[in-house]
Design an enzyme around this catalytic site. Structure first.
Site, PDB file in Angstrom:
ATOM      1  N   ASN A   1       0.820  -1.214   0.000  1.00  7.68           N
ATOM      2  CA  ASN A   1       0.000   0.000   0.000  1.00  7.68           C
ATOM      3  C   ASN A   1       0.856   1.266   0.000  1.00  7.68           C
ATOM      4  O   ASN A   1       0.622   2.179  -0.787  1.00  7.68           O
ATOM      5  CB  ASN A   1      -0.903   0.014   1.239  1.00  7.68           C
ATOM      6  CG  ASN A   1      -2.320  -0.469   0.875  1.00  7.68           C
ATOM      7  OD1 ASN A   1      -2.653  -0.540  -0.313  1.00  7.68           O
ATOM      8  ND2 ASN A   1      -3.111  -0.790   1.881  1.00  7.68           N
TER       9      ASN A   1
ATOM     10  N   HIS B   1      -2.985   2.664  -2.936  1.00  6.04           N
ATOM     11  CA  HIS B   1      -4.138   1.841  -2.560  1.00  6.04           C
ATOM     12  C   HIS B   1      -4.719   1.048  -3.712  1.00  6.04           C
ATOM     13  O   HIS B   1      -5.205  -0.060  -3.536  1.00  6.04           O
ATOM     14  CB  HIS B   1      -5.233   2.706  -1.912  1.00  6.04           C
ATOM     15  CG  HIS B   1      -4.911   3.028  -0.497  1.00  6.04           C
ATOM     16  ND1 HIS B   1      -5.048   2.111   0.530  1.00  6.04           N
ATOM     17  CD2 HIS B   1      -4.411   4.150   0.087  1.00  6.04           C
ATOM     18  CE1 HIS B   1      -4.670   2.655   1.655  1.00  6.04           C
ATOM     19  NE2 HIS B   1      -4.264   3.914   1.428  1.00  6.04           N
TER      20      HIS B   1
ATOM     21  N   GLU C   1      -6.494  -7.076   4.979  1.00  4.76           N
ATOM     22  CA  GLU C   1      -5.894  -8.067   4.096  1.00  4.76           C
ATOM     23  C   GLU C   1      -6.117  -9.484   4.617  1.00  4.76           C
ATOM     24  O   GLU C   1      -5.450 -10.403   4.239  1.00  4.76           O
ATOM     25  CB  GLU C   1      -4.406  -7.758   3.900  1.00  4.76           C
ATOM     26  CG  GLU C   1      -3.510  -7.926   5.116  1.00  4.76           C
ATOM     27  CD  GLU C   1      -3.469  -6.691   6.055  1.00  4.76           C
ATOM     28  OE1 GLU C   1      -4.448  -5.913   6.076  1.00  4.76           O
ATOM     29  OE2 GLU C   1      -2.457  -6.542   6.751  1.00  4.76           O
TER      30      GLU C   1
END
Lengths: 119, 431, 205
Positions: B318, B323, B353
């Site tokens: 990220n 993103h 995640e």
């Protein structure tokens, strides 16, 4: 003596011819099943008496009567009809028919007709 | 003649109906006992006199015309008796409730002595029959009214409700306008075809099989079905199918009533789905998890597994690529897992995640093997920009007395150990 | 019975007898009701129930209201005499017979019964007289029927072969007209044929 019998009904023609032959066995009879054929036969054969029905297909008796009277104003036409209302009678006599006789024809009626027209 | 007439009079007197003799001028020549009793007029009073003096309201023009017709044609003539009485008024003696206060008459005028222009008028009281007819007519009108309401209702049903009728072999015999219109067919295209061949999306669907089973047992079935329209568009229908049985309990026909719930289904699906990965969301997973825990048949030998998978170093992805790339990793992960699991397994996104998987009918050993299979599959993925990624797995199985929290705690513990022991690995935690 | 058992000669005889009978009927009406009619050639058909339905479908309009009077007659030959008038014709008849501009339903019904009475008795009597037999008449009844449901489905079971004699009765000056159907079934058709055979034998003798 030539006689023309006009009626769409075979029964009516047969009855009439049978009764006629009782009195006039030697009559030479012509038959027509509608007004149009009748007018043609009238022209070619010039019959002494025409027996004419009123309600017929192709050409009805009123129309045939008019044409026959035009061809020969002295034609002897006897209307033989099931329509026995007085106004129908008045109408055909005005058109020149000699007599109007209600159907069916029987011996008495036939004698009367022949006495008036032939003798 | 007089002798015969006397005989006739005797017959008239004994008759159960009214008999009078009149001439063309309406002078009365005979008036029988039935008439004397029912009209209150004695025969001595009326015979020799004119009927007009006793019944001035009668339509004599019509009556005399009928007499004339009778004499002229030597045939009986009649009055219409279907609507109201048109001949003389005779009061009724009936005391109990009655619709008629005077008699309804069936009047026949027959030739009597034609030479004297006399006819015989026979009168039958048909009031009871007439009353019955009137009552019947009233009922018929009520029925007609009901029919028209029924017709309107039928119209409303036809245009608004999706209903199909089939014969016992499930061949369509009739559909409502609403049904054929919704599915994009002409009614003629549907009639004669089998219902399922026309629009059932998945005939191996458990719902469909269950339906067939129930219907074969002559029971009513209701449920939700995914079907398709003529243009192949998939729709969800709330369905009620009822068999109709004859006296011998044999199936004569089926009636299926459908209700379009596609929108409802779409909303329902939205509420249970994770918008990014299209997997079940946490809420739905909790629901399914609870259901699985409730199943009574789990034993030491027949149990189910719970996996938690977490993408390694996801925070770095990220931070480094942004993103959007992070999302792509999660989607790839979801797709790989979806491709790897069995149809009976339940896969969901737990959050961030983290992914969770329920594995029915699996012991610890098998669950750990399966987890390792998934781990390898993820290791094989090649994600644009990012390249290779890995994931760590925590595994546990159900044991008697377990709750969601207890099982989640153990799986989480496994995951913690996997991360701690170097990531890209599977750690099992026994109950 | 086969249609061909009724030869064209039979039909011709029946048609001519009907013609004479119709002539009598027209004259009776002229005499009794002072209404002068135009005569039409009667139409004869031997058919079955489906044929009759088809015939009625063609003869009557489905969106018209009709006064239908049925009268039974029985004897050596028997059947049903049906007289059909449009409601306009029936109203004109009611108006004519009852001297009122707005005849009520009962007036119209009675007027229709009266006309039918004269028609049926003259036609059937004349027909049977020619065939040297006699019949009895039963009280007629009239009903108002919408469209061409002249014969109910439940009635169709009772007839096999049917002879339809149909003709139009027209009184132009009063704007009154109607259609006549005479229906007879198997036994009557056989008897009718026998009577006609007798008549034909006499004629050819």
């Amino acid at each position: 003596m030539k006689i023309l019998v006009v009626d769409d009904s075979k029964l009516a023609r047969l009855t009439l011819i049978k009764t006629l032959k009782e009195y006039e066995p030697s009559a030479e009879v012509y038959e027509a099943e509608n007004g149009a054929i009748a007018v043609e036969l009238f022209k070619s054969e010039n019959p002494r008496v025409v027996f004419l029905d009123l309600t017929m297909p192709v050409m009805d008796g009123y129309e045939a009567l008019k044409l026959i009277m035009q061809i020969d104003p002295h034609a002897q036409v006897v209307v033989v009809s099931a329509d026995i209302q007085t106004h129908a009678q008045e109408q055909v006599l005005a058109l020149g028919a000699k007599l109007m006789v209600p159907k069916p024809i029987n011996s008495e009626k036939m004698v009367g007709i022949l006495q008036q027209l032939v003798f | 003649m007089t002798h015969t007439l006397d005989h006739c009079n005797i017959v008239f007197e004994s008759l159960e109906n009214g008999t009078l003799v009149v001439d063309e001028e309406c002078t009365v020549w005979s008036w029988n006992k039935w008439l004397e009793i029912n009209t209150g007029i004695a025969s001595e009073t009326i015979i020799g006199n004119n009927l007009t003096a006793f019944y001035p309201e009668l339509d004599y023009k019509g009556f005399q015309r009928k007499i004339r017709t009778t004499l002229r044609l030597a045939t009986p003539t009649f009055y219409d008796a279907s609507l109201s009485n048109r001949f003389i008024t005779i009061p009724r003696k009936k005391v109990t409730t009655s619709l008629l206060t005077s008699m309804q008459l069936q009047v026949t005028i027959s030739p009597y002595i034609p030479s004297l222009k006399r006819v015989m008028v026979s009168i039958h009281d048909i009031s009871d029959l007439h009353e019955l007819k009137m009552t019947l007519q009233h009922r018929m009108m009520e029925i007609a009214k009901l029919n028209s309401v029924l017709k309107q209702d039928k119209q409303i049903i036809d245009t608004n409700l999706m209903i199909v009728k089939t014969d016992c072999g499930c061949l369509i015999t009739d559909t409502t306008e609403a049904f054929s219109h919704f599915f994009g067919y002409e009614k003629e295209e549907l009639v004669g075809n089998s219902l399922s061949s026309i629009f059932v999306a998945n005939k191996h669907d458990t719902e469909f099989l269950q339906m067939k089973d129930l219907l074969q047992k002559k029971q009513k079935w209701s449920g939700e079905m995914e079907v398709h329209k003529k243009n192949r568009q998939q729709v969800w229908m709330d369905t009620v199918i009822s068999p109709y049985l004859d006296e011998t309990s044999e199936i004569v026909s089926y009636t299926a009533i459908y209700h379009d719930i596609t929108d409802k289904k779409r909303i329902e699906l939205l509420s249970v789905t994770d918008p990014l990965t299209k997997l079940y969301n946490r809420q739905k997973f909790n629901e399914v998890f609870e259901e699985m825990l409730m199943r009574q048949h789990w034993t030491e030998d027949n149990t189910f597994g719970l996996l938690i998978a977490d993408v390694d170093y996801f925070k770095n992805v990220n931070d480094t690529y942004g993103h959007q790339v992070g999302d792509a990793v999660l989607i790839a992960m979801a797709d790989t897992l979806t491709g790897a699991i069995r149809t009976s397994d339940i896969l969901a996104r737990w959050g961030g995640e983290e992914f969770v998987i329920l594995l029915p009918d699996m012991d610890m050993e098998k669950a750990a093997l399966v987890a390792d299979k998934y781990r390898q599959a993820i290791e094989q993925m090649n994600i644009p920009e990012v390249g290779l990624i890995t994931a760590s797995f925590g595994v546990t199985v159900f044991s008697k007395g377990d709750t969601q929290e207890k099982m989640m705690y153990r799986a989480d513990l496994g995951l913690y150990r996997a991360k701690k022991n170097g990531r890209n690995r599977v750690e099992s935690v026994l109950p | 019975m086969q249609t061909d058992e009724f030869s064209s000669d039979h039909l011709d005889v029946l048609k001519e007898l009907m013609n004479i009978a119709m002539g009598n009927a027209t004259a009776s009406i002229a005499d009794l009701l002072q209404a002068f009619g135009t005569m039409h050639i009667p139409h004869l058909t031997i058919t079955d129930m489906d044929g009759l339905k088809k015939y009625i479908d063609e003869a009557l309009k489905y969106d018209e209201k009709y006064y239908v009077t049925k009268q039974l007659f029985g004897g050596i030959i028997g059947g049903e005499f049906i007289f059909v008038m449009t409601d306009e014709s029936a109203a004109n008849l009611g108006n004519y017979l009852y001297d009122v501009s707005q005849p009520n339903d009962a007036d119209i019904m009675d007027a229709v019964i009266e006309l039918t009475n004269i028609l049926s008795s003259t036609i059937i009597s004349r027909l049977t007289e020619e065939l040297k037999t006699k019949v009895q008449f039963f009280a007629p009844s009239t009903e108002i029927i919408s469209g061409n449901h002249l014969i109910g489905d439940e009635d169709t079971l009772n007839y096999h072969k049917i002879i339809i004699v149909s003709t139009v009765m027209e009184f132009q000056s009063h704007k009154i007209s109607g259609q006549i159907f005479i229906l007879a079934r198997d036994e009557t058709i056989i008897r009718l044929r026998e009577l006609i055979d007798q008549k034909l034998e006499e004629l050819y003798a």
